[in-house]
Write an enzyme that holds these catalytic residues in place. Sequence first.
Site, PDB file in Angstrom:
ATOM      1  N   LYS A  52      62.491  37.202  -6.798  1.00 26.18           N
ATOM      2  CA  LYS A  52      61.162  37.825  -6.702  1.00 26.18           C
ATOM      3  C   LYS A  52      60.978  38.480  -5.329  1.00 26.18           C
ATOM      4  O   LYS A  52      60.492  39.612  -5.224  1.00 26.18           O
ATOM      5  CB  LYS A  52      60.070  36.767  -6.945  1.00 26.18           C
ATOM      6  CG  LYS A  52      60.001  36.314  -8.394  1.00 26.18           C
ATOM      7  CD  LYS A  52      59.143  35.063  -8.571  1.00 26.18           C
ATOM      8  CE  LYS A  52      59.236  34.557 -10.011  1.00 26.18           C
ATOM      9  NZ  LYS A  52      58.537  33.278 -10.226  1.00 26.18           N
ATOM     10  N   GLN A  96      55.512  28.495  -7.275  1.00 29.61           N
ATOM     11  CA  GLN A  96      56.620  28.343  -8.215  1.00 29.61           C
ATOM     12  C   GLN A  96      56.560  26.976  -8.895  1.00 29.61           C
ATOM     13  O   GLN A  96      56.442  25.946  -8.234  1.00 29.61           O
ATOM     14  CB  GLN A  96      57.957  28.517  -7.463  1.00 29.61           C
ATOM     15  CG  GLN A  96      59.183  28.503  -8.353  1.00 29.61           C
ATOM     16  CD  GLN A  96      59.253  29.694  -9.314  1.00 29.61           C
ATOM     17  OE1 GLN A  96      58.895  30.816  -8.965  1.00 29.61           O
ATOM     18  NE2 GLN A  96      59.719  29.452 -10.518  1.00 29.61           N
ATOM     19  N   ASP A 119      50.486  35.679 -11.355  1.00 29.12           N
ATOM     20  CA  ASP A 119      51.266  35.045 -12.429  1.00 29.12           C
ATOM     21  C   ASP A 119      50.453  35.017 -13.723  1.00 29.12           C
ATOM     22  O   ASP A 119      50.995  34.757 -14.791  1.00 29.12           O
ATOM     23  CB  ASP A 119      51.621  33.594 -12.041  1.00 29.12           C
ATOM     24  CG  ASP A 119      53.074  33.460 -11.594  1.00 29.12           C
ATOM     25  OD1 ASP A 119      53.883  34.351 -11.934  1.00 29.12           O
ATOM     26  OD2 ASP A 119      53.388  32.468 -10.905  1.00 29.12           O
TER      27      ASP A 119
END
Length: 293
Positions: A52, A96, A119
């Site tokens: 990412k 994460q 997200d």
Amino acid sequence: MQLLDGKYVSEKIKKEIAVDAGKILATRGRKPHLVAVLVGHDGGSETYVASKMRNCEAVGFKSSLVRYEDDVTEEELLIKVAELNADEDIDGIIVQLPLPKHIDPEKVTEKIDHRKDVDGFHPINLGRMQRNLPSFIPATPYGITMMLKEYKIETSGKHCVVVGRSNIVGSPMSILMARNTYPGNCTVTVCHSRTPDIKKFTLDADILIVAIGKKNFITADMVKDGVVVIDVGMNRETSTLTKSGYKLWGDVDFEGVSQKSSWITPVPGGVGLMTIIGLLKNTLASANKEVYP
Ligand code: NAP
């Protein structure tokens, strides 16, 4: 059989994102900024976060990594998220997953300002998505919709079977495919671990989206000719055959199923690359205040 080629589509969209990021830099003197929070040293998480960050840099975004050891407390993490929420230089925040057992992922997800939740996991974004309102769409389902669009896959009136109902993939995917939009307008069936005789449903699928985390679970005898197959699975196995020391397998037996499918995503080279695009697009939209003006 034709490939839904994540490498091709992701590279194409990355170029478009880079142009937009360049415009933001030229007009506002700043880059879209994504912050990732990583707890511990899980191999998969390290790889995903590194990818990412790398992709952010590649399209001209700023990226920052906040790292904690496994023993970070929930309170410390929540305080950090609040700090990131308040920082005006930050457009997107991701934490994460998975987190260590002593930290409640729901609490952390809800702590992220929904206007920076790139997200798309925050209940406000999920609720708005369900009602077809502007929202950050979870990165993997969002990436899959971009892939379907790119290849002009017909979805209206089709039977879409989604195997898996997780909060981050299966469940939002099923909502998107049922919405009155393109891609969408499908009749959707959601299967999960309590579904008896999954094959009965998968055999009727025009579009089959599989996100369960079980290597080669869907085999050729479970699909009909002409099915469009989206394989979300990323099952890592150690391997002496690759440089990285591991190999990725999908949830779909590619060799067998691709003999019958009209379109299919490979693993690797399919959905994983599109997930990054979903994240980048959400971060860009946040920097442009497109979702929450
Ligand atoms: P998850 O949270 O573990 O959810 C798995 C889902 O699959 C659950 O709904 C579970 O049912 C269902 N399931 C498990 N075993 C099953 C079985 N034998 N038959 C039918 N359903 C079954 O997983 P996830 O986060 O959605 O991830 C799924 C896979 O996608 C993993 O391999 C993950 O690594 C991969 N993934 C890939 C990307 C990408 O970018 N390509 C992104 C995210 C995830 P219950 O709800 O009944 O337990």
